[in-house]
Design a protein around this motif. Sequence first.
Motif, PDB file in Angstrom:
ATOM      1  N   ASN A   7       0.825  -1.203   0.000  1.00 46.98           N
ATOM      2  CA  ASN A   7       0.000   0.000   0.000  1.00 46.98           C
ATOM      3  C   ASN A   7       0.866   1.263   0.000  1.00 46.98           C
ATOM      4  O   ASN A   7       0.569   2.233  -0.703  1.00 46.98           O
ATOM      5  CB  ASN A   7      -0.930   0.007   1.218  1.00 46.98           C
ATOM      6  CG  ASN A   7      -2.187  -0.816   0.996  1.00 46.98           C
ATOM      7  OD1 ASN A   7      -2.821  -0.714  -0.043  1.00 46.98           O
ATOM      8  ND2 ASN A   7      -2.539  -1.635   1.966  1.00 46.98           N
ATOM      9  N   LYS A   8       1.924   1.228   0.777  1.00 49.71           N
ATOM     10  CA  LYS A   8       2.835   2.375   0.831  1.00 49.71           C
ATOM     11  C   LYS A   8       3.459   2.626  -0.532  1.00 49.71           C
ATOM     12  O   LYS A   8       3.756   3.772  -0.895  1.00 49.71           O
ATOM     13  CB  LYS A   8       3.921   2.102   1.878  1.00 49.71           C
ATOM     14  CG  LYS A   8       4.858   3.284   2.127  1.00 49.71           C
ATOM     15  CD  LYS A   8       5.841   2.947   3.229  1.00 49.71           C
ATOM     16  CE  LYS A   8       6.801   4.114   3.481  1.00 49.71           C
ATOM     17  NZ  LYS A   8       7.773   3.786   4.555  1.00 49.71           N
ATOM     18  N   PRO A  54      -2.954  -1.023  -4.292  1.00 48.44           N
ATOM     19  CA  PRO A  54      -4.098  -1.187  -3.388  1.00 48.44           C
ATOM     20  C   PRO A  54      -4.226  -2.631  -2.913  1.00 48.44           C
ATOM     21  O   PRO A  54      -4.541  -3.524  -3.699  1.00 48.44           O
ATOM     22  CB  PRO A  54      -5.303  -0.767  -4.244  1.00 48.44           C
ATOM     23  CG  PRO A  54      -4.839  -0.875  -5.657  1.00 48.44           C
ATOM     24  CD  PRO A  54      -3.358  -0.635  -5.654  1.00 48.44           C
ATOM     25  N   SER A  55      -3.964  -2.861  -1.633  1.00 46.61           N
ATOM     26  CA  SER A  55      -3.837  -4.219  -1.101  1.00 46.61           C
ATOM     27  C   SER A  55      -4.586  -4.365   0.218  1.00 46.61           C
ATOM     28  O   SER A  55      -4.753  -3.399   0.967  1.00 46.61           O
ATOM     29  CB  SER A  55      -2.350  -4.565  -0.868  1.00 46.61           C
ATOM     30  OG  SER A  55      -1.577  -4.303  -2.012  1.00 46.61           O
ATOM     31  N   GLY A  77      -2.279   3.257  -2.354  1.00 49.60           N
ATOM     32  CA  GLY A  77      -2.745   2.272  -1.389  1.00 49.60           C
ATOM     33  C   GLY A  77      -4.144   2.586  -0.919  1.00 49.60           C
ATOM     34  O   GLY A  77      -4.647   3.692  -1.085  1.00 49.60           O
ATOM     35  N   ARG A  99     -10.149   3.216  -1.831  1.00 49.58           N
ATOM     36  CA  ARG A  99      -8.945   3.690  -2.489  1.00 49.58           C
ATOM     37  C   ARG A  99      -8.916   5.207  -2.457  1.00 49.58           C
ATOM     38  O   ARG A  99      -9.949   5.857  -2.587  1.00 49.58           O
ATOM     39  CB  ARG A  99      -8.926   3.188  -3.930  1.00 49.58           C
ATOM     40  CG  ARG A  99      -7.567   3.241  -4.577  1.00 49.58           C
ATOM     41  CD  ARG A  99      -7.610   2.710  -5.985  1.00 49.58           C
ATOM     42  NE  ARG A  99      -7.948   1.290  -6.021  1.00 49.58           N
ATOM     43  CZ  ARG A  99      -8.020   0.589  -7.135  1.00 49.58           C
ATOM     44  NH1 ARG A  99      -7.806   1.149  -8.298  1.00 49.58           N
ATOM     45  NH2 ARG A  99      -8.319  -0.698  -7.093  1.00 49.58           N
TER      46      ARG A  99
END
Length: 496
Positions: free
Chosen positions: A264-265, A269-270, A392, A403
């Motif tokens: 994410n960082k 997008p996780s 992320g 998101r």
Amino acid sequence: MTTTFADLGVPANLLAVLNGNNITTPTPIQAATLPDSLAGKDLLGRGRTGSGKTYAFAVPVVARLAAGGRAAPRRPRALILAPTRELVSQIEATLRPLADAAGLRTHTVFGGVGQGPQVSALKNGVDILIACPGRLEDLINQSHCSLADVQITVLDEADHMADLGFLPAVRRLLGQTPTNGQRMLFSATLDNAIDVLVKRFLVKPVIHQADSAQSPVAKMDHHVLHVHRDLRVPVLVDLTSAPGRTIVFTRTKHGAKALARQLNKSGVPSVDLHGNLSQGARTRNLEAFHSGTATTLVATDIAARGIHVDDVSLVVHADPPAEHKAYLHRSGRTARAGAAGTVVTLMTQDQIGDVRALTRAAGIKPTTTKVDAVAHPVLKELAPGERSLPGGIVPAAGTAPSRPQGSGGGGTGSRSRKPGQRGGSASGSARGGNRGGAPKAGGGSGGGNRSKGNGSGNGSGGGNRAKSGGSGRRQGSGSGSGSGGGHSAASFSGRR
């Protein structure tokens, strides 16, 4: 000639449900087992993950119960046991449209959530109960449920039940069902532990082995990437930023959480899925993955059995699994329903021996490539398409992860620091003051966050959790705002 569900004896009302879901041609395990299961015979069905086992038992359970009767309070008429909460939920999602068409009531029972709704549903009468063994035993011991009226019992993923140590509970539960009832056991592999169940509880079972769990799934490509440990995360970022859904497996809960945070960082997008999450968080994260809000799911082995998403194009073993059965079940998350799929295992120098033994036991011959840079062409080959880092996701309290939103465009902002400060300000073309750090894309600014000095920040065109941060080391008070449909503009005070 192609066999149809009608040829196998599936009733017309259930055929309509299957056709409505574009399920028109039986899979091998369905074609092999349905004639016997619809006839009420005990059976043992072996099929690899993703082979269609759920419909193989859901259809006969509904068809045979629809013949008559309604469930008495606290006394279900059919019992389906599964090892994980996710799998229980997936089974119920598949089975419910069939049950609705037949006028039958279904309900799920598993731990991690309050038992109140489960107790109420059982009191009102449940025709088909889909349950994890532990919570079901608890409810039975509290006299909220009896298995005395169960006409059909299904044990799904029996081998995983054994792996997780559930077999003693399973034996106790099966022992409470009527001996003259139908029993069906489905498993990806058959070993001694499963054989004990078969001999004790199944009567003259018909055995079908339509798909071998030991053989690679058709159209599934297996690759091993030999990487330096420092390259693991950059390689994962590159693979997961390609188009399509990706599932990344880790060995530990901490590893799944940490890797999801790193992805994410980096802009991927996780969401994560592991045993330390509450049931609400697990449900929200799975919904985010199903809906596409998250394109990558980072999971421990618990998810290898409970995720049924047909369009997962890539499975990555960030940590090689401990044994070959886990490798096969993890890998089975892709190439489902005959679709193509790719499986990638990351291997560091100290894991060479383990990975070789693992793939040999799994009966596969992967292509091994030494990757010494993220620019290696094999990465584009394994995960083709233009890389995208949309940002992320931000889990907002009580909602599914969302998101970051913004107007798009723009470039990267810059951070300025003064001696002795951790924050300073951040400005530039941004989606909106994201944590006062490096802006993403769009228009806006954010600043002062995590600073020893005072600061304020706001972001437009997104305002995703725009924050400003007060005085003192990560403490003080502040406020933040965001316009343009931002998420969770927040204010905070006190020590972080």
